[in-house]
Write a protein that holds these residues in place. Structure first.
Motif, PDB file in Angstrom:
ATOM      1  N   PHE A  11       0.837  -1.204   0.000  1.00 30.69           N
ATOM      2  CA  PHE A  11       0.000   0.000   0.000  1.00 30.69           C
ATOM      3  C   PHE A  11       0.872   1.255   0.000  1.00 30.69           C
ATOM      4  O   PHE A  11       0.594   2.225  -0.704  1.00 30.69           O
ATOM      5  CB  PHE A  11      -0.936   0.010   1.208  1.00 30.69           C
ATOM      6  N   GLY A  12       1.947   1.215   0.774  1.00 34.95           N
ATOM      7  CA  GLY A  12       2.857   2.363   0.809  1.00 34.95           C
ATOM      8  C   GLY A  12       3.509   2.605  -0.538  1.00 34.95           C
ATOM      9  O   GLY A  12       3.626   3.744  -0.992  1.00 34.95           O
ATOM     10  N   GLY A  13       3.945   1.544  -1.189  1.00 35.61           N
ATOM     11  CA  GLY A  13       4.572   1.671  -2.508  1.00 35.61           C
ATOM     12  C   GLY A  13       3.613   2.177  -3.559  1.00 35.61           C
ATOM     13  O   GLY A  13       3.946   3.052  -4.362  1.00 35.61           O
ATOM     14  N   VAL A  14       2.406   1.624  -3.577  1.00 36.89           N
ATOM     15  CA  VAL A  14       1.406   2.061  -4.547  1.00 36.89           C
ATOM     16  C   VAL A  14       1.017   3.517  -4.281  1.00 36.89           C
ATOM     17  O   VAL A  14       0.882   4.322  -5.212  1.00 36.89           O
ATOM     18  CB  VAL A  14       0.165   1.136  -4.513  1.00 36.89           C
ATOM     19  N   GLY A  15       0.841   3.876  -3.016  1.00 39.53           N
ATOM     20  CA  GLY A  15       0.487   5.261  -2.672  1.00 39.53           C
ATOM     21  C   GLY A  15       1.558   6.250  -3.079  1.00 39.53           C
ATOM     22  O   GLY A  15       1.266   7.340  -3.585  1.00 39.53           O
ATOM     23  N   TRP A  16       2.822   5.894  -2.867  1.00 41.87           N
ATOM     24  CA  TRP A  16       3.911   6.779  -3.266  1.00 41.87           C
ATOM     25  C   TRP A  16       3.963   6.908  -4.786  1.00 41.87           C
ATOM     26  O   TRP A  16       4.128   7.987  -5.335  1.00 41.87           O
ATOM     27  CB  TRP A  16       5.238   6.237  -2.737  1.00 41.87           C
ATOM     28  N   TYR A  17       3.786   5.777  -5.515  1.00 39.62           N
ATOM     29  CA  TYR A  17       3.832   5.783  -6.975  1.00 39.62           C
ATOM     30  C   TYR A  17       2.676   6.602  -7.558  1.00 39.62           C
ATOM     31  O   TYR A  17       2.854   7.322  -8.530  1.00 39.62           O
ATOM     32  CB  TYR A  17       3.794   4.344  -7.505  1.00 39.62           C
ATOM     33  N   MET A  18       1.489   6.474  -6.976  1.00 44.37           N
ATOM     34  CA  MET A  18       0.301   7.173  -7.486  1.00 44.37           C
ATOM     35  C   MET A  18       0.267   8.641  -7.052  1.00 44.37           C
ATOM     36  O   MET A  18      -0.586   9.390  -7.514  1.00 44.37           O
ATOM     37  CB  MET A  18      -0.974   6.469  -7.017  1.00 44.37           C
ATOM     38  N   GLY A  19       1.141   9.042  -6.167  1.00 49.62           N
ATOM     39  CA  GLY A  19       1.177  10.432  -5.728  1.00 49.62           C
ATOM     40  C   GLY A  19       0.136  10.755  -4.668  1.00 49.62           C
ATOM     41  O   GLY A  19      -0.292  11.898  -4.548  1.00 49.62           O
ATOM     42  N   TRP A  20      -0.263   9.761  -3.872  1.00 45.92           N
ATOM     43  CA  TRP A  20      -1.263   9.990  -2.838  1.00 45.92           C
ATOM     44  C   TRP A  20      -0.678  10.762  -1.666  1.00 45.92           C
ATOM     45  O   TRP A  20      -1.401  11.447  -0.969  1.00 45.92           O
ATOM     46  CB  TRP A  20      -1.815   8.663  -2.330  1.00 45.92           C
ATOM     47  N   LYS A  56       3.218  12.688  -0.058  1.00 43.60           N
ATOM     48  CA  LYS A  56       4.601  13.098  -0.289  1.00 43.60           C
ATOM     49  C   LYS A  56       5.300  13.185   1.053  1.00 43.60           C
ATOM     50  O   LYS A  56       4.713  13.632   2.046  1.00 43.60           O
ATOM     51  CB  LYS A  56       4.642  14.455  -0.991  1.00 43.60           C
ATOM     52  N   LEU A  57       6.518  12.729   1.095  1.00 45.93           N
ATOM     53  CA  LEU A  57       7.336  12.803   2.301  1.00 45.93           C
ATOM     54  C   LEU A  57       8.401  13.876   2.092  1.00 45.93           C
ATOM     55  O   LEU A  57       9.062  13.907   1.054  1.00 45.93           O
ATOM     56  CB  LEU A  57       8.013  11.466   2.594  1.00 45.93           C
ATOM     57  N   ASN A  58       8.550  14.755   3.067  1.00 42.11           N
ATOM     58  CA  ASN A  58       9.590  15.771   3.035  1.00 42.11           C
ATOM     59  C   ASN A  58      10.492  15.563   4.246  1.00 42.11           C
ATOM     60  O   ASN A  58      10.016  15.506   5.378  1.00 42.11           O
ATOM     61  CB  ASN A  58       8.992  17.177   3.079  1.00 42.11           C
ATOM     62  N   VAL A  59      11.779  15.441   3.987  1.00 41.97           N
ATOM     63  CA  VAL A  59      12.757  15.276   5.051  1.00 41.97           C
ATOM     64  C   VAL A  59      13.652  16.515   5.031  1.00 41.97           C
ATOM     65  O   VAL A  59      14.210  16.863   3.992  1.00 41.97           O
ATOM     66  CB  VAL A  59      13.588  13.993   4.855  1.00 41.97           C
ATOM     67  N   ASP A  72      18.695  23.516  14.449  1.00 41.42           N
ATOM     68  CA  ASP A  72      19.420  22.929  15.586  1.00 41.42           C
ATOM     69  C   ASP A  72      19.964  21.532  15.265  1.00 41.42           C
ATOM     70  O   ASP A  72      20.517  20.865  16.133  1.00 41.42           O
ATOM     71  CB  ASP A  72      18.533  22.901  16.830  1.00 41.42           C
ATOM     72  N   GLY A  73      19.790  21.029  14.041  1.00 36.53           N
ATOM     73  CA  GLY A  73      20.361  19.753  13.613  1.00 36.53           C
ATOM     74  C   GLY A  73      19.424  18.570  13.703  1.00 36.53           C
ATOM     75  O   GLY A  73      19.798  17.457  13.331  1.00 36.53           O
ATOM     76  N   ASN A  74      18.217  18.756  14.188  1.00 32.44           N
ATOM     77  CA  ASN A  74      17.253  17.652  14.251  1.00 32.44           C
ATOM     78  C   ASN A  74      16.623  17.423  12.875  1.00 32.44           C
ATOM     79  O   ASN A  74      16.438  18.346  12.091  1.00 32.44           O
ATOM     80  CB  ASN A  74      16.155  17.970  15.264  1.00 32.44           C
ATOM     81  N   ILE A  75      16.269  16.155  12.603  1.00 33.02           N
ATOM     82  CA  ILE A  75      15.634  15.811  11.327  1.00 33.02           C
ATOM     83  C   ILE A  75      14.131  15.966  11.484  1.00 33.02           C
ATOM     84  O   ILE A  75      13.535  15.467  12.444  1.00 33.02           O
ATOM     85  CB  ILE A  75      15.989  14.371  10.908  1.00 33.02           C
ATOM     86  N   GLN A  76      13.519  16.646  10.531  1.00 29.67           N
ATOM     87  CA  GLN A  76      12.075  16.846  10.545  1.00 29.67           C
ATOM     88  C   GLN A  76      11.485  16.147   9.322  1.00 29.67           C
ATOM     89  O   GLN A  76      11.898  16.410   8.187  1.00 29.67           O
ATOM     90  CB  GLN A  76      11.745  18.338  10.508  1.00 29.67           C
ATOM     91  N   ILE A  77      10.516  15.237   9.557  1.00 26.82           N
ATOM     92  CA  ILE A  77       9.843  14.515   8.471  1.00 26.82           C
ATOM     93  C   ILE A  77       8.394  14.976   8.449  1.00 26.82           C
ATOM     94  O   ILE A  77       7.684  14.874   9.449  1.00 26.82           O
ATOM     95  CB  ILE A  77       9.909  12.989   8.683  1.00 26.82           C
ATOM     96  N   THR A  78       7.949  15.483   7.296  1.00 24.28           N
ATOM     97  CA  THR A  78       6.555  15.918   7.150  1.00 24.28           C
ATOM     98  C   THR A  78       5.922  15.148   6.005  1.00 24.28           C
ATOM     99  O   THR A  78       6.582  14.776   5.031  1.00 24.28           O
ATOM    100  CB  THR A  78       6.465  17.429   6.853  1.00 24.28           C
ATOM    101  N   THR A  79       4.630  14.880   6.139  1.00 22.60           N
ATOM    102  CA  THR A  79       3.889  14.198   5.089  1.00 22.60           C
ATOM    103  C   THR A  79       2.754  15.080   4.619  1.00 22.60           C
ATOM    104  O   THR A  79       2.174  15.846   5.381  1.00 22.60           O
ATOM    105  CB  THR A  79       3.297  12.866   5.595  1.00 22.60           C
ATOM    106  N   ASP A  80       2.439  14.952   3.355  1.00 22.87           N
ATOM    107  CA  ASP A  80       1.318  15.674   2.760  1.00 22.87           C
ATOM    108  C   ASP A  80       0.459  14.636   2.044  1.00 22.87           C
ATOM    109  O   ASP A  80       0.891  14.049   1.041  1.00 22.87           O
ATOM    110  CB  ASP A  80       1.829  16.730   1.778  1.00 22.87           C
ATOM    111  N   VAL A  81      -0.736  14.359   2.571  1.00 22.99           N
ATOM    112  CA  VAL A  81      -1.624  13.337   2.011  1.00 22.99           C
ATOM    113  C   VAL A  81      -2.709  14.031   1.205  1.00 22.99           C
ATOM    114  O   VAL A  81      -3.405  14.916   1.699  1.00 22.99           O
ATOM    115  CB  VAL A  81      -2.251  12.473   3.124  1.00 22.99           C
TER     116      VAL A  81
END
Length: 126
Positions: free
Chosen positions: A15-24, A26-29, A34-43
């Motif tokens: 489901f994750g692969g199909v959703g990423w391929y279909m553009g359902w 987007k993940l932003n890293v 301050d050096g921390n990693i921020q991961i945001t999603t847009d559904v």
């Protein structure tokens, strides 16, 4: 139990692969200042809904086409003659003819051997 968990894991990854391929979604890293990693999603829920409804319509039409084809094949397989003209089971005639009798085997008693083994018949003399 492990097989069931593996199946659920495969479904999630699929489901994750199909959703990423279909553009359902987007993940932003990104890294913060301050050096921390921020991961945001847009559904994109509208795209997920429209794609899934389109998929279900396509599946329904494919199934409908297969059902129609099977109905046409079944209709073509039906013989054109009426069932009343199909020959039935063959029964012997009642006009007095007799079937030949089957000869009976000779009724000779065989006594079992004293040792309890398999009884053997004596060879026939010529």
């Amino acid at each position: 139990m492990r097989n069931l968990l593996a199946l659920v894991g495969l479904a999630v990854i699929g489901f994750g692969g199909v959703g990423w391929y279909m553009g359902w979604y987007k993940l932003n890293v990104a890294k913060n200042s301050d050096g921390n990693i921020q991961i945001t999603t847009d559904v994109d829920t509208k795209k997920v809904g429209s794609d899934s409804s389109e998929f279900l319509k396509n599946v329904g039409s494919v199934i409908g086409n297969h059902v129609d084809k099977a109905a046409k094949d079944a209709k073509a397989a039906v013989p054109e003659t009426a069932p009343g003209t199909t020959p039935g089971p063959v029964t012997p005639s009642q006009s007095g003819t007799k079937l030949p009798e089957v000869p009976a085997l000779p009724n000779t008693p065989v006594t079992p051997p004293a040792h309890g083994g398999i009884p053997l018949l004596s060879p026939k003399s010529k």
